[in-house]
Design a protein around this motif. Structure first.
Motif, PDB file in Angstrom:
ATOM      1  N   PRO A  83     -12.818 -13.812  -8.092  1.00  0.00           N
ATOM      2  CA  PRO A  83     -11.273 -13.803  -7.862  1.00  0.00           C
ATOM      3  C   PRO A  83     -10.836 -13.138  -6.423  1.00  0.00           C
ATOM      4  O   PRO A  83     -11.390 -11.883  -6.282  1.00  0.00           O
ATOM      5  CB  PRO A  83     -10.384 -13.080  -8.965  1.00  0.00           C
ATOM      6  CG  PRO A  83     -11.252 -13.337 -10.193  1.00  0.00           C
ATOM      7  CD  PRO A  83     -12.918 -13.329  -9.419  1.00  0.00           C
ATOM      8  N   PRO A  84     -10.239 -13.631  -5.543  1.00  0.00           N
ATOM      9  CA  PRO A  84      -9.933 -12.982  -4.193  1.00  0.00           C
ATOM     10  C   PRO A  84      -9.143 -11.850  -4.190  1.00  0.00           C
ATOM     11  O   PRO A  84      -9.540 -10.903  -3.684  1.00  0.00           O
ATOM     12  CB  PRO A  84      -9.061 -14.046  -3.421  1.00  0.00           C
ATOM     13  CG  PRO A  84      -9.406 -15.236  -4.162  1.00  0.00           C
ATOM     14  CD  PRO A  84      -9.638 -15.052  -5.463  1.00  0.00           C
ATOM     15  N   ALA A  85      -8.583 -11.482  -5.496  1.00  0.00           N
ATOM     16  CA  ALA A  85      -7.823 -10.083  -5.458  1.00  0.00           C
ATOM     17  C   ALA A  85      -8.432  -9.153  -6.668  1.00  0.00           C
ATOM     18  O   ALA A  85      -7.819  -8.417  -7.105  1.00  0.00           O
ATOM     19  CB  ALA A  85      -6.411 -10.608  -5.907  1.00  0.00           C
ATOM     20  N   LEU A  86      -9.876  -9.377  -6.978  1.00  0.00           N
ATOM     21  CA  LEU A  86     -10.459  -8.694  -7.668  1.00  0.00           C
ATOM     22  C   LEU A  86     -10.359  -7.257  -7.442  1.00  0.00           C
ATOM     23  O   LEU A  86     -10.060  -6.210  -8.164  1.00  0.00           O
ATOM     24  CB  LEU A  86     -11.852  -9.104  -8.163  1.00  0.00           C
ATOM     25  CG  LEU A  86     -12.694  -8.217  -9.132  1.00  0.00           C
ATOM     26  CD1 LEU A  86     -11.879  -8.134 -10.480  1.00  0.00           C
ATOM     27  CD2 LEU A  86     -13.909  -8.873  -9.224  1.00  0.00           C
ATOM     28  N   ALA A  87     -10.664  -7.133  -6.286  1.00  0.00           N
ATOM     29  CA  ALA A  87     -10.570  -5.642  -5.783  1.00  0.00           C
ATOM     30  C   ALA A  87      -9.389  -4.989  -5.641  1.00  0.00           C
ATOM     31  O   ALA A  87      -9.178  -3.703  -5.895  1.00  0.00           O
ATOM     32  CB  ALA A  87     -11.157  -5.577  -4.176  1.00  0.00           C
ATOM     33  N   ALA A  88      -8.133  -5.587  -5.518  1.00  0.00           N
ATOM     34  CA  ALA A  88      -7.025  -5.362  -5.603  1.00  0.00           C
ATOM     35  C   ALA A  88      -6.306  -4.927  -6.992  1.00  0.00           C
ATOM     36  O   ALA A  88      -5.905  -3.945  -7.190  1.00  0.00           O
ATOM     37  CB  ALA A  88      -5.968  -6.079  -4.963  1.00  0.00           C
ATOM     38  N   LEU A  89      -6.870  -5.787  -7.835  1.00  0.00           N
ATOM     39  CA  LEU A  89      -6.562  -5.286  -9.440  1.00  0.00           C
ATOM     40  C   LEU A  89      -7.488  -4.179  -9.740  1.00  0.00           C
ATOM     41  O   LEU A  89      -6.859  -3.236 -10.399  1.00  0.00           O
ATOM     42  CB  LEU A  89      -7.146  -6.579 -10.266  1.00  0.00           C
ATOM     43  CG  LEU A  89      -7.090  -6.306 -11.513  1.00  0.00           C
ATOM     44  CD1 LEU A  89      -5.467  -6.172 -12.072  1.00  0.00           C
ATOM     45  CD2 LEU A  89      -7.541  -7.248 -12.676  1.00  0.00           C
ATOM     46  N   LEU A  90      -8.590  -4.019  -9.334  1.00  0.00           N
ATOM     47  CA  LEU A  90      -9.216  -2.806  -9.764  1.00  0.00           C
ATOM     48  C   LEU A  90      -8.821  -1.619  -9.183  1.00  0.00           C
ATOM     49  O   LEU A  90      -8.934  -0.525  -9.832  1.00  0.00           O
ATOM     50  CB  LEU A  90     -10.840  -2.819  -9.251  1.00  0.00           C
ATOM     51  CG  LEU A  90     -11.684  -3.966  -9.899  1.00  0.00           C
ATOM     52  CD1 LEU A  90     -13.070  -3.959  -9.538  1.00  0.00           C
ATOM     53  CD2 LEU A  90     -11.564  -3.696 -11.564  1.00  0.00           C
ATOM     54  N   ASP A  91      -8.347  -1.633  -8.118  1.00  0.00           N
ATOM     55  CA  ASP A  91      -7.458  -0.624  -7.138  1.00  0.00           C
ATOM     56  C   ASP A  91      -6.319  -0.240  -8.064  1.00  0.00           C
ATOM     57  O   ASP A  91      -5.848   0.869  -8.217  1.00  0.00           O
ATOM     58  CB  ASP A  91      -7.422  -0.846  -5.847  1.00  0.00           C
ATOM     59  CG  ASP A  91      -6.759   0.378  -5.228  1.00  0.00           C
ATOM     60  OD1 ASP A  91      -7.625   1.231  -5.054  1.00  0.00           O
ATOM     61  OD2 ASP A  91      -5.762   0.140  -4.466  1.00  0.00           O
ATOM     62  N   GLN A  92      -5.671  -1.210  -8.381  1.00  0.00           N
ATOM     63  CA  GLN A  92      -4.135  -0.972  -9.005  1.00  0.00           C
ATOM     64  C   GLN A  92      -4.543  -0.382 -10.481  1.00  0.00           C
ATOM     65  O   GLN A  92      -3.800   0.721 -10.744  1.00  0.00           O
ATOM     66  CB  GLN A  92      -3.444  -2.297  -9.311  1.00  0.00           C
ATOM     67  CG  GLN A  92      -2.156  -2.249 -10.030  1.00  0.00           C
ATOM     68  CD  GLN A  92      -1.595  -3.545 -10.560  1.00  0.00           C
ATOM     69  OE1 GLN A  92      -0.988  -3.501 -11.609  1.00  0.00           O
ATOM     70  NE2 GLN A  92      -1.535  -4.468  -9.420  1.00  0.00           N
TER      71      GLN A  92
END
Length: 222
Positions: free
Chosen positions: A40-49
């Motif tokens: 997913p393109p937003a995987l890093a953003a999810l883990l950060d959240q």
């Protein structure tokens, strides 16, 4: 698709017992989330959240591409952590985000994983159906197509689901259709998503399963 004993199996399922059996060190206040995805393109953003959320999260990562994608993000984060003081590390342990990597399992065991989690991030059509039956908040990573035909497919699914705006926005970012911050996965948002999935599941229970419909169609044509 719905097997005859699905409702009975799910009614007998003990979430607390499953969690204790699979992770003895679990924290009672943790939010459990399954991850079955591509990249997913937003995987890093999810883990950060999740790593900075007020509610701790136990992320259960399925083997294969999901595990590889998470580990790739963590490798990048390790490099960032070396140069940033005070950044919450992504690692095992009692942090806001704890990650558990799963081993391959049977279809029935995968169902139990979905039933045991508070949020399910799934990929592909088959797992989407199983997540709908689970009745928990769903995020779908649809298989990407080179001509972006999957954008229309995803929109059609969200329309059928009668998804609230926060769930639509999360899907758009998760699937790389939009570039924006992910919707915050707080209690209020997840409660709204759960209500949405429950309503959709009730509509599915009200109709006959696919096999019965196909048999009925064949009988009509005799």
């Amino acid at each position: 698709l719905r097997e005859l004993d699905l409702a009975d199996r799910q009614a007998r399922f003990d979430v607390a017992a499953w969690r204790s059996a699979h992770l003895a060190a679990a924290v009672p206040s943790e939010r459990w989330m399954s991850l079955f995805c591509y990249e997913p393109p937003a995987l890093a953003a999810l883990l950060d959240q999740l790593s900075h959320a007020s509610t701790p999260t136990r992320l259960l990562v399925t083997p294969g591409r999901a595990s590889a994608a998470v580990q790739a993000v963590l490798e990048v984060k390790k490099g960032e952590i070396k140069h940033q003081i005070g950044l919450q590390p992504f690692k095992h342990g009692r942090y806001q985000l704890s990650i558990s990597y799963l081993t391959p399992c049977t279809q029935s065991a995968f169902d139990e994983l979905l039933w045991a989690c508070d949020v399910n991030l799934v990929r592909g059509e088959d797992s989407l159906v199983r997540a709908l039956w689970a009745g928990q908040p769903i995020v779908w990573h649809i298989y990407p197509q080179h001509d972006n035909a999957h954008h229309d497919k995803l929109q059609a699914f969200l329309d059928w689901l009668q998804a609230p705006q926060s769930l639509r926005q999360f899907h758009a970012v998760w699937n790389g259709i939009e570039s924006a911050p992910l919707a915050l996965l707080d209690d209020a948002t997840l409660h709204e998503w759960r209500d949405c999935v429950h309503s959709a599941r009730a509509r599915l229970w009200a109709q006959k399963d696919l096999l019965s419909q196909l048999l009925g169609f064949c009988l009509e044509k005799r």
